[in-house]
Design a protein around this motif. Structure first.
Motif: not given
Length: 499
Positions: A430-453
């Protein structure tokens, strides 16, 4: 008889309140150790005459160790006993924190942080696993809410406390504080957490309860001397999973926003490692992770939802600072103050969310929390561009209670009925799924933001472009939460059909 094997009736010194306090402190300390180090990176760069790429490993070493080993230490707790392993983890965390404070070089500091991460992995994996042994089932939600609150308090306290300590006493003081708090948590765990039933007490209980012919074998089982029945630690599975998770985490965090050849190679290695791990786990007699857990109708959806929701919450940390500073023109102090709204609200509503879960049920509150999160993401996509800081604050105040409600409900749904022998590994997953979401969010949501900017350098983009990127990112985030909601509804429908 299963109850005898797991824990004994707690004496007065092992009170529920004391046990929860020790678990809460362990959760706070592990969260604080993450956020308090971030603020020290500029100072460490000067102190060791090192580049930012080098000093960021002070944070990455801690996070990567937790991510790579959290499932394995949870399983180890199931095998050797959760109380002794948690005490060892707290001792290791405190000793490593003290070593980090005395670090003569950056390499030594990074190594100490990796060991500190191992202690934190034990703490994170076993705190939730202990809830089932310290509180009545009908209060599980409240306990999970309390742990969520302490995690939020640690996250919120880190930057401000770290800044004050570094300004007054230097960077070594932040690790000395970790060592001191870890020692207090260690003493509290030693004092209050329930221990396994001793052999002398088990003999008397068993002799009164069952025929003498079966007493010896049951005593061995009840006191932990279980031989093959207890299972062996899956060393090969542990190494494979750790390497796979480390490769994935590195693929998501290296490159500082640029996904190049190295990132792709690491991602490929992680995929190959995952396939090999599944093959190995299907063949070993005592697997690290029973593959049936990944097909469980409750656990599998909960892990998936947890990863999606954590990916979304990471967007607030990745995108929020850029929007507040670039689009709204806030200074460092004002940006920090606005960013602290989320953790503060989270800390205030965590326990309340847990009580609501206890009263209204975990399944319904998972969906309710996700509905609030969809509304919060939609508000973040629209309101800040219209109303500035007020719109951003209002959206965060809507999003954060939804997240806390989801976390308390989802954690309760996972841990309330899990088999006692699997609590550690399930808590770790359960803790791992949260951590994987956090590290994925760093890359994926950061990429979405950069593309949209739409700019090569986001930090130098025009305010209007940053505002557009903010809206687009949280529109995507709302879609991810809707996906999590669909998973929740499908899981609930399957549960109703099965009953």
């Amino acid at each position: 008889m299963a109850d005898i094997a797991e824990t004994r009736a707690a004496p007065e010194s092992h009170s529920t309140a004391g046990a929860l306090a020790s678990l809460s402190l362990a959760m706070l300390v592990s969260s604080l150790a993450t956020s308090i180090a971030n603020v020290a990176l500029p100072t460490l760069s000067l102190a060791f005459a090192a580049s930012f790429a080098a000093v960021q490993w002070v944070v990455l070493a801690y996070l990567l160790t937790i991510t790579a080993l959290i499932v394995s230490v949870g399983r180890l707790g199931d095998l050797v006993g959760r109380r002794p392993l948690l005490i060892v983890g707290l001792a290791l965390f405190s000793a490593a924190s003290f070593a980090a404070a005395l670090a003569p070089s950056l390499a030594f500091l990074i190594g100490a942080r990796a060991v500190q991460g191992l202690g934190a992995a034990v703490m994170m994996a076993l705190t939730m696993a202990f809830v089932g042994e310290t509180v009545p089932k009908e209060r599980t939600g409240s306990a999970m809410g309390l742990l969520g609150t302490m995690s939020a308090v640690g996250t919120a306290l880190g930057p401000s406390l770290g800044g004050v300590l570094i300004a007054a006493f230097g960077w070594r003081s932040i690790f000395l504080v970790n060592a001191a708090l870890g020692a207090v948590a260690l003493l509290a765990a030693w004092r209050f957490l329930p221990a396994a039933i001793p052999a002398s007490e088990a003999v008397g209980i068993v002799r009164r309860a069952i025929p003498a012919s079966k007493a010896a074998s049951v005593v061995r089982w009840a006191t932990g001397v279980r031989g093959e029945a207890r299972g062996r630690f899956d060393t090969l599975g542990t190494l494979l999973l750790a390497a796979t998770l480390a490769a994935y985490a590195l693929s998501m965090t290296m490159g500082r926003g640029h996904f190049g050849g190295l990132n792709i190679a690491l991602l490929g290695a992680a995929a190959a490692g995952a396939v090999l791990f599944v093959i190995v786990e299907a063949k070993v007699a005592s697997p690290l992770v029973k593959l049936a857990l990944l097909r469980d109708p409750v656990l599998a959806p909960s892990f998936a939802m947890n990863a999606l929701v954590s990916t979304v919450m990471m967007a607030t940390l990745v995108v929020g600072p850029f929007f507040l500073s670039r689009a709204l023109g806030l200074g460092d102090a004002a940006t920090g103050a606005v960013l602290s709204i989320g953790p503060v609200v989270s800390a205030l509503c965590g326990v309340i969310a847990g009580r609501v879960v206890d009263r209204l049920g975990a399944a319904a509150m998972v969906t309710a929390g996700l509905v609030l999160m969809v509304a919060g993401c939609a508000a973040l996509a629209a309101l800040p561009g219209l109303f500035g800081v007020a719109g951003y604050a209002a959206a965060i105040i809507l999003l954060t209670p939804g997240y806390q409600l989801f976390q308390a409900a989802n954690n309760t749904a996972v841990m309330a009925d899990v088999d006692r022998k699997e609590r550690g590994v399930v808590s770790g997953m359960l803790s791992l799924s949260r951590n994987l979401g956090l590290v994925t969010g760093t890359a994926v949501m950061g990429a979405v933001f950069a593309f949209a900017v739409g700019a090569k350098d986001v930090a130098a983009a025009a305010p209007g472009a940053v505002a557009h990127g903010m809206g687009s990112t949280f529109a995507v985030a709302a879609g991810l939460v809707v996906a999590a909601m669909m998973i929740a509804l499908a899981s609930d429908l399957r549960e109703r059909r099965s009953t």
